[in-house]
Structure formats: C-alpha cells, structure tokens
Motif scaffolding. Sequence first.
Motif, PDB file in Angstrom:
ATOM      1  N   SER A  36     -15.867  -0.296   1.309  1.00 59.03           N
ATOM      2  CA  SER A  36     -15.102   0.884   0.908  1.00 59.03           C
ATOM      3  C   SER A  36     -15.166   1.993   1.950  1.00 59.03           C
ATOM      4  N   THR A  86      -8.478   6.632   2.075  1.00 59.05           N
ATOM      5  CA  THR A  86      -7.523   6.881   0.987  1.00 59.05           C
ATOM      6  C   THR A  86      -7.250   8.362   0.786  1.00 59.05           C
ATOM      7  N   LYS A 120      -6.483  -3.155  -3.257  1.00 56.98           N
ATOM      8  CA  LYS A 120      -7.317  -2.483  -4.254  1.00 56.98           C
ATOM      9  C   LYS A 120      -7.496  -3.357  -5.490  1.00 56.98           C
ATOM     10  N   ARG A 168       0.844  -1.192   0.000  1.00 58.59           N
ATOM     11  CA  ARG A 168       0.000   0.000   0.000  1.00 58.59           C
ATOM     12  C   ARG A 168       0.876   1.239   0.000  1.00 58.59           C
TER      13      ARG A 168
END
Length: 293
Positions: free
Chosen positions: A240, A245, A208, A127
């Motif tokens: 989600s 993010t 993802k 990530r």
Amino acid sequence: MDNTTLVITGMHRSGTSLVTNWLHNCGLQVGESLLDAGKGNVEGHFEDLEFLKIHEEILADKGADPSGLFAPFDLIPSRYETAKMKAIISVKNARYQQWGWKEPRTCLFLSTYTELLPQARYLVLQRDYREVVQSLLKRDFSYIDDKYQARSWPVRLVWNHFYRSIRFRKHRAKYYDRYLTAWIVYNRMILKALHTLPEDRYLVVSYKSLKSQCADVFNFLTDAWSFRLTYKKFTDIYRSELINTNTDHLPETADDHLLAEAQQISGQMRAYLQKSSERLAHQAGTLSASSAA
C-alpha cells in the motif's frame, strides 16, 4: 490445441504492473525479457520487452512520443509493423500453450490485437482518472526532485522550503490536461474494444478490488478461462505504501470539456466494472454449488 492468451491492459499507472506481478507469481508466462524496475515501479514493470519495442517503434514511426502519453494517438500500424506484431505472437504461441503480456501502450493498438488474437482473453485494469493523473505527475516530478536532492545542502534547503512547491505547481499546470487527455484516449480505446468483444472474452477489475476479490478473479481465470495457475494471495505482493491515492490537492482541469468527457468515460467504465463483478459473483456461486453437491 489452441493457445490460451491473456492480454493484461489498462492505462499507465492503473495497477497493470502490480496485477501482472501477481499473475507471474501464480505461474503465468508474461515474457522472456521484462523491463527492469525503475522510478514509480520499484517492484518491477513486468512489461514484455518485445511488445514494448514494437509499440515504441510504431509510435516513433508516426511521430509520437515513445511513452504513448502525448498526441498523436490515432495510430494505425503499417502492414510491416502488423506483420512484426503477428510474428511476435506466433513465436509466443509456438513456445507456450498459455501466456500473456502487459504493456500499457497495448491500449493504443487494441483494434489490431483483437484481429490478430481472436480467441484471447482481456483482463482490463481500471483506475480513477484523478489518481492516474496524480500518479503520473508525481512520478515525473520525482526525477526533477532527485536532481536537487543530490546537490549541496544550501541548494537542497532552498529547494525543499521554497522552490519545490512552486516548481511542482508549474509542472502540474503544464501536464495536467495532457495526462488527462491520455487517460481519455486510452480508456476510449478500451471501451471501443469492450463494445465489440463477446462478454466471455473480457473481465474489468480494479487493483483495489483484488485485495478482497483475488480468489474470485483467480478462480475465474482458471475455471472460466482455463488457465493453469497456482493460487497466490494478491495481498502477498501488494504494498500500500507504493500506491498513491492522494487527489485532495489536484486542481480541476482548465478544460471543462476534458473533465466532462473523463467523467462520462468513467461512468461507462464503472458499468463494465459492475458487470464484471456480477460475473465474478455468479462464477463464485456456481463453484460453491458444485462443491456442495
């Protein structure tokens, strides 16, 4: 018959809990006793408590924070600690023909585990460092925020409209570089392991990409690595709204050297991620050809 073992590894806040949840739903044994859900992981951590406890024991013995997020990071288990790690593995092997575990601090001891488990497979979660740092900052700050939200309404009013943003900026300034350093160390140790492991022993993915690649990853685990699992859609457990993010308002680190190193490591990890994607595509093509025949 040899045991089939999957080590699910990656930096804290990199999607390891999410992916382990998915594999647990597919039927992988990931531990008899798992860490309970908590702040930042309301769906569950899916961390094997036996591995968590030995990792925390090693960290404490070396004078490190049990979270594994602060220096010192250069930790070599003692003979006694290595023997305990080996004993945990032996018990798992005796009980289960196939099994795996997830515990982020595993990254700090990969050199030991690659020796203790010479035939294990490694599913590495990657990530972006900015997202990881933001997620760690947000999780930490939520504990502070909860304390103020539980107070009287005048205190909450002042906190929400004035002090909260000030306090978060101070928190961010204090911990940004520390968490970035941790990301660098964890991923540096992952890279060290990847450099030495045969290519057929690891797969690097992003949580993802699993939204679209879960079938390919599942088929790779079952066909290339011979895990006996039952297919479940990754999107059935992916939420989600629980994934942070937002990095728009993150300041650049005050240490340019740390930022440069993080970007360099990111490039190396992306190369491994690309290679793994190519292997998944090749495996999918091979399966399609076999089905057509």
